[in-house]
Enzyme design. Structure first.
Site, PDB file in Angstrom:
ATOM      1  N   SER A 163       0.819  -1.206   0.000  1.00  0.00           N
ATOM      2  CA  SER A 163       0.000   0.000   0.000  1.00  0.00           C
ATOM      3  C   SER A 163       0.865   1.273   0.000  1.00  0.00           C
ATOM      4  CB  SER A 163      -0.965  -0.030   1.191  1.00  0.00           C
ATOM      5  OG  SER A 163      -1.954   0.954   1.083  1.00  0.00           O
ATOM      6  N   LEU A 164       0.617   2.179   0.946  1.00  0.00           N
ATOM      7  CA  LEU A 164       1.385   3.432   1.006  1.00  0.00           C
ATOM      8  C   LEU A 164       2.875   3.172   1.142  1.00  0.00           C
ATOM      9  CD1 LEU A 164       1.300   6.572   1.214  1.00  0.00           C
ATOM     10  CD2 LEU A 164       1.192   6.263   3.698  1.00  0.00           C
TER      11      LEU A 164
END
Length: 527
Positions: A163-164
């Site tokens: 993800s991030l």
């Protein structure tokens, strides 16, 4: 002659996992009791009972899998937003250690812990801190702080992010390259694998609902929210833009450091990821025609991958790329999830009797990012990348239906009302045939079509409010593909797909173990 005595030994491994998402100063006390009274141990010799405790710190600071005396392959794991390496990336770490010990690869796994609770401070802030940590891991003068005192040295480095974490990790690499050019070469370290899992490398400006983007641009999730919506100025900064004032995700994509990796791989969810949808996590460009065929076959066989694979073998190799699967997952039974699980109100319903016609403009949005069919695998020079690629002459004649667009609301509901896997799913590998690797292909720069958002007429820029966002997304995607091959692995996971893909909360997200298994077996322990 005396008879030999045989003793039975039992081992219990108990995981106590807690998660501090917003800050890292709180403490969660817990008490583990082996027994309530002495009567519970009437038949147990206390001298034969041993209890050992391993903290998350212990697990993430273990020595190399084989030996300190052999060249070390350092693997840096980076967590996603409001997450941590201590618990959320533990399944990946454990399986990677287990596999590398079995295959004889000398790996040491580390994850930066000081960004926990600081996800709102922006990709630049998080990335610079991670970059310094990576440099300290490699530089010999700091080995006493991060590694054992005597070791042969780190010779290879790989990165895995969720993800991030993909954005943060990418910024860290670009930052190291800009501030300390040739840092890895000077330290004799080879860049091996760059792997992202459901990472928003293109931001969220296009794919997320308008209300969500508006909240992020106003400061939701702090500076990180504005970074993801491709805003490069503060909300009240009304100064005129210039060429050097670009979104941080575009600056990252332009860094030449990523060309130095031996392998670049991304994992993306085909369905059920309303947090980082497929177009974003797969860097926009895909063979959407083939993906449409694969998905239709998958649905036609009641979401059974192996029956679908058997049929797809009759298709031409050009139409259906090679799909990697593993014998341990093979099954000829359609067991998997029960109908209540598939048809749950908190899960997307993909079992429609008749496909819903797609609006023409939405189909066109996917046709213009359909890759060009090209057997060549030679990369073009950077100066020729944008100008020498001809658009596909038959692009307007293509008729296909891309996978259904996931809902951010349903994705949030899947997170809150996540279903636990059944005991059968945990213990019987044959019951996991509905969580699959659907598409696995290496994409080359020659396959990327000509840019769409160039030389746009002024009236389109005025009357199409999203024109600017689409132009930014396309520009960033093209930077990522410039002079670089990408292996794109698309998976189909039910439920909380965004967190399942990395098995974030272990058994809760176990449905994504097929993605972790594919990642480890296709990148580590290979001859």
């Amino acid at each position: 002659m005396k008879k030999k005595k045989y003793f039975l030994y039992y081992t219990w491994i108990i995981d106590g996992i807690s998660q501090l998402s917003i800050h890292n100063r709180a403490k969660i006390p817990y008490l583990f009791e082996i027994s309530f009274s002495n009567e519970d141990f009437n038949n147990v010799n206390p001298h034969n009972l041993t209890v050992s405790k391993h903290t998350a710190y212990d697990l993430w600071h273990e020595p190399p899998t084989i030996s300190l005396e052999e060249p070390i392959h350092l693997v840096v794991v980076t967590h996603g937003i409001f997450s941590n390496v201590g618990g959320d990336m533990l399944f990946l770490r454990d399986k990677l250690v287990e596999h590398c010990k079995l295959k004889g690869e000398n790996v040491i796994i580390r994850g930066y812990e000081e960004n926990i609770g600081k996800s709102y401070k922006g990709i630049q802030f998080l990335g610079e801190r991670l970059a310094e940590y990576i440099k300290n891991l490699i530089e010999v003068k700091n080995k006493e702080k991060y590694l054992d005192k005597n070791y042969s040295g780190i010779k290879e480095i790989s990165f895995i992010s969720h993800s991030l974490g993909g954005c943060v990790q990418s910024y860290a690499m670009a930052y190291i390259h800009k501030t300390t050019p040739n840092f890895f070469a000077k330290n004799g370290v080879k860049l091996k694998h760059f792997i992202t899992m459901a990472s928003p490398l293109l931001g969220t400006a296009v794919e997320m609902p308008s209300y969500a983007n508006f909240a992020l641009s106003l400061g939701g999730l702090g500076k990180t929210g504005r970074d993801l919506t491709l805003k490069h100025k503060n909300f009240f900064d009304f100064s005129i833009n210039n060429k050097d004032n670009k979104p941080v995700l575009e600056i990252i994509a332009r860094s030449p450091i990523f060309k130095e990796f031996s392998n670049r791989t991304l994992y993306a969810n085909t369905l059920h990821d309303g947090i980082v949808p497929l177009r974003t996590s797969a860097l926009l460009y895909l063979d959407w025609q083939t993906l449409d065929k694969l998905y239709k076959l998958f649905k036609a066989n009641h979401f059974n991958f192996y029956e679908h694979k058997k049929q797809s073998e009759d298709e031409s190799e050009a139409a259906i790329p090679k799909i990697h699967n593993h014998n341990s997952h093979k099954s000829h039974n359609v067991n998997g999830f029960d109908e209540k699980h598939i048809e749950s109100i908190f899960y997307n319903k993909d079992v429609a009797s008749k496909p819903t016609p797609w609006p023409k403009n939405r189909n066109h949005k996917y046709r213009r990012i359909q890759v060009i069919q090209n057997d060549s695998s030679t990369s073009l020079p950077s100066s020729e990348f944008s100008s020498s690629l001809e658009p596909n002459a038959d692009i307007e004649e293509i008729h296909f239906q891309p996978p259904p667009k996931p809902s951010a609301i349903i994705a949030a509901a899947n997170l809150v009302f996540a279903k636990l896997p059944t005991q059968k799913y945990i213990h019987d590998l044959s019951s996991r045939d509905k969580d699959v690797v659907l598409h696995d292909k290496i994409y080359t720069p020659e396959e990327i079509p000509s840019p769409h958002y160039v030389n746009r007429s002024k009236w389109k820029k005025i009357f199409y409010p999203n024109d600017k966002k689409y132009r930014k997304e396309e520009r960033i995607a093209r930077y990522w593909h410039q002079d670089k091959d990408w292996r794109k692995v698309l998976v189909v996971l039910k439920g909380d797909a965004h967190n399942d893909i990395v098995v974030r909360r272990r058994f809760v997200n176990l449905f994504g173990c097929v993605a972790v298994k594919h990642l480890i077996e296709n990148h580590f322990g290979l001859e």
